[in-house]
Design an enzyme around this catalytic site. Structure first.
Site, PDB file in Angstrom:
ATOM      1  N   GLN A 271       0.850  -1.200   0.000  1.00 23.00           N
ATOM      2  CA  GLN A 271       0.000   0.000   0.000  1.00 23.00           C
ATOM      3  C   GLN A 271       0.888   1.254   0.000  1.00 23.00           C
ATOM      4  O   GLN A 271       0.609   2.237  -0.684  1.00 23.00           O
ATOM      5  CB  GLN A 271      -0.926  -0.005   1.227  1.00 23.00           C
ATOM      6  CG  GLN A 271      -1.931   1.131   1.269  1.00 23.00           C
ATOM      7  CD  GLN A 271      -3.004   1.032   0.175  1.00 23.00           C
ATOM      8  OE1 GLN A 271      -3.336  -0.069  -0.275  1.00 23.00           O
ATOM      9  NE2 GLN A 271      -3.520   2.162  -0.259  1.00 23.00           N
ATOM     10  N   ALA A 292      -5.674   5.140  -0.175  1.00 25.89           N
ATOM     11  CA  ALA A 292      -5.520   5.250   1.274  1.00 25.89           C
ATOM     12  C   ALA A 292      -4.048   5.332   1.628  1.00 25.89           C
ATOM     13  O   ALA A 292      -3.199   4.737   0.965  1.00 25.89           O
ATOM     14  CB  ALA A 292      -6.145   4.038   1.953  1.00 25.89           C
ATOM     15  N   SER A 297      -5.842   1.480   4.874  1.00 23.99           N
ATOM     16  CA  SER A 297      -6.546   0.833   3.769  1.00 23.99           C
ATOM     17  C   SER A 297      -7.278  -0.419   4.220  1.00 23.99           C
ATOM     18  O   SER A 297      -6.723  -1.253   4.939  1.00 23.99           O
ATOM     19  CB  SER A 297      -5.556   0.456   2.670  1.00 23.99           C
ATOM     20  OG  SER A 297      -6.212  -0.315   1.678  1.00 23.99           O
ATOM     21  N   HIS A 299      -7.857  -2.702   2.312  1.00 23.74           N
ATOM     22  CA  HIS A 299      -7.219  -3.826   1.594  1.00 23.74           C
ATOM     23  C   HIS A 299      -6.233  -4.557   2.502  1.00 23.74           C
ATOM     24  O   HIS A 299      -6.018  -5.748   2.344  1.00 23.74           O
ATOM     25  CB  HIS A 299      -6.540  -3.323   0.318  1.00 23.74           C
ATOM     26  CG  HIS A 299      -7.519  -2.984  -0.772  1.00 23.74           C
ATOM     27  ND1 HIS A 299      -8.109  -3.931  -1.571  1.00 23.74           N
ATOM     28  CD2 HIS A 299      -8.020  -1.790  -1.186  1.00 23.74           C
ATOM     29  CE1 HIS A 299      -8.936  -3.345  -2.440  1.00 23.74           C
ATOM     30  NE2 HIS A 299      -8.887  -2.045  -2.222  1.00 23.74           N
ATOM     31  N   ASP A 306     -11.290  -5.003  -5.119  1.00 23.85           N
ATOM     32  CA  ASP A 306     -11.620  -4.151  -6.255  1.00 23.85           C
ATOM     33  C   ASP A 306     -11.989  -5.087  -7.395  1.00 23.85           C
ATOM     34  O   ASP A 306     -11.176  -5.912  -7.832  1.00 23.85           O
ATOM     35  CB  ASP A 306     -10.412  -3.280  -6.635  1.00 23.85           C
ATOM     36  CG  ASP A 306     -10.062  -2.287  -5.527  1.00 23.85           C
ATOM     37  OD1 ASP A 306     -10.959  -1.953  -4.728  1.00 23.85           O
ATOM     38  OD2 ASP A 306      -8.889  -1.859  -5.455  1.00 23.85           O
ATOM     39  N   GLU A 351     -16.204   4.916  -5.729  1.00 25.30           N
ATOM     40  CA  GLU A 351     -15.450   3.787  -6.280  1.00 25.30           C
ATOM     41  C   GLU A 351     -16.413   2.642  -6.567  1.00 25.30           C
ATOM     42  O   GLU A 351     -16.670   1.803  -5.700  1.00 25.30           O
ATOM     43  CB  GLU A 351     -14.356   3.328  -5.297  1.00 25.30           C
ATOM     44  CG  GLU A 351     -13.258   4.354  -5.093  1.00 25.30           C
ATOM     45  CD  GLU A 351     -12.019   3.780  -4.386  1.00 25.30           C
ATOM     46  OE1 GLU A 351     -11.984   2.573  -4.082  1.00 25.30           O
ATOM     47  OE2 GLU A 351     -11.090   4.574  -4.146  1.00 25.30           O
ATOM     48  N   HIS A 354     -15.044  -0.948  -5.580  1.00 21.41           N
ATOM     49  CA  HIS A 354     -14.477  -1.349  -4.287  1.00 21.41           C
ATOM     50  C   HIS A 354     -15.571  -1.892  -3.357  1.00 21.41           C
ATOM     51  O   HIS A 354     -16.471  -1.162  -2.944  1.00 21.41           O
ATOM     52  CB  HIS A 354     -13.767  -0.151  -3.636  1.00 21.41           C
ATOM     53  CG  HIS A 354     -13.154  -0.452  -2.295  1.00 21.41           C
ATOM     54  ND1 HIS A 354     -11.790  -0.517  -2.091  1.00 21.41           N
ATOM     55  CD2 HIS A 354     -13.720  -0.712  -1.089  1.00 21.41           C
ATOM     56  CE1 HIS A 354     -11.543  -0.790  -0.812  1.00 21.41           C
ATOM     57  NE2 HIS A 354     -12.710  -0.917  -0.187  1.00 21.41           N
TER      58      HIS A 354
END
Ligand SMILES: [Zn+2]
Length: 380
Positions: A271, A292, A297, A299, A306, A351, A354
């Site tokens: 990230q 982020a 994040s 993620h 995503d 988004e 996401h």
């Protein structure tokens, strides 16, 4: 002689009695009114002098006390009349101060019913807040944040640090409490809350610009997404989320909707790398709208994905994949995390690709609430 004197007394005594009665007539009627209505004589006099006899019909302790204590302000007679009496120190003084600021009897009753008396000075030192009487009744209202709600409601804090700041937006009582609970009255990244590993491992953990993950945090059971639903073999999610994603893609496929994971788990280091690349490419301000900071994040949780469409590009608003996801994803435990027109809340641009895994039950609740996850967590 005796007879004459008796006669004299027979005349004089009734005369004295009648005189006493006559001279005290007003006091006696006041006294009787006081007994029958419950109001102090002093209050009855005030009513009579000010043509307020209609107040006599219902006893109101607040009004009575205000007059007895010599603290009544004629402007606020109607406020006293409708404010429920509270047996607390300086009650009439507090009512007077609240009424002076502009609060009406309903507001004042709501204040005494919902706010600890020791916090009422917080309301008094601020200016009138037209939403206060309503939002203090909400069950997600948190008295500790009273000053912040008032400031937010009175537009002293307006999310003005955010590039998604919406000018002249009006907030209702629910918004005010929700947004302050979600820390939106504070600048991004100002919260300094680092989630513990235990908190970070919960499926419902909230990670956003206020709640940060440890740089060392790695989710416990990262599992590859089935290769037929993944862009490459490095697409990992927490096991529960991976299973749900595979199932969702498989069911979508039966309806000719092809979904793929384009980016799922991302380590702190990864990230960091992409965030810095985005800054180089678009500049900090722009990069912050879609990427982020490392540690912030979803993620990194292994619970965000995503999603790509059949053309191997990230799902867009006009895609059939988007329509399918927006109606079905929650049934598999996924929610659209950064919706359109909620940018000022999430801190991220819309988004459409996401999705965040929350489990079916919670995702369905969030979906049905119509709220972003940030708002949902601020309420429940
Ligand atoms: Zn994402």
């Amino acid at each position: 002689m005796l007879k004459k004197r008796k006669k004299y007394l027979l005349i004089i005594i009734p005369f004295i009695i009648v005189s006493i009665i006559y001279l005290n007539y007003n006091n006696i009627t006041l006294y009787l009114k006081s007994i029958t209505t419950g109001y102090n004589i002093k209050a009855i006099k005030v009513f009579e002098e000010n043509n307020l006899e209609n107040k006599i019909n219902r006893y109101c302790e607040t009004l009575d006390e205000a007059i007895i204590q010599n603290k009544y302000n004629p402007k606020f007679i109607n406020i006293y009349y409708y404010v429920n009496y509270q047996d607390i120190d300086n009650f009439i003084d507090l009512v007077n101060k609240l009424a002076t600021i502009g609060y009406n009897a309903n507001d004042i009753n709501a204040i005494f019913a919902n706010i600890n008396p020791k916090n009422i000075p917080i309301i008094i030192k601020n200016s009138y807040d037209k939403n206060l009487g309503e939002y203090i009744k909400l069950d997600y209202f948190d008295e500790e944040k009273l000053n912040r709600y008032i400031n937010f409601s009175n537009n002293k804090e307006k999310l003005s640090y955010s590039i998604f700041y919406v000018q002249n937006k009006t907030y209702n009582a629910k918004d005010i409490v929700t947004f302050v609970n979600a820390n939106l009255d504070k600048e991004y990244y100002s919260n300094d809350i680092i989630l513990t590993d235990e908190e970070s491992n919960k499926i419902n953990v909230l990670v956003n610009k206020y709640y940060q993950l440890e740089s060392t945090f790695v989710p416990k059971d990262l599992t590859p997404i089935e290769s037929i639903y993944a862009r490459n073999d490095s697409q990992l999610l927490q096991k529960e989320a991976a299973t749900a994603f595979n199932q969702m893609c498989s069911d979508a496929k039966l309806e000719n909707i092809k979904l793929y994971s384009g980016s799922a788990y991302r380590s702190y280091e990864y990230q960091s790398k992409i965030y810095n690349e985005y800054i180089k490419k678009d500049g900090l301000a722009q990069a912050e709208t879609y990427s982020a900071r490392p540690g912030y994040s979803e993620h990194q949780l292994g619970l965000a994905v995503d999603i790509m469409n059949s053309n191997w590009s990230y799902v867009n608003k006009d895609d059939i994949e988007y329509s399918w996801l927006i109606t079905n994803a929650h049934k598999y435990g996924f929610i659209l995390r950064y919706p359109e027109n909620k940018e000022y809340i999430t801190g991220y641009m819309f988004e459409p690709w996401h999705y965040r895994y929350l489990g079916i039950e919670l995702a369905t609740k969030v979906y049905n609430s119509g709220l972003t996850y940030d708002e949902y967590k601020a309420r429940y």
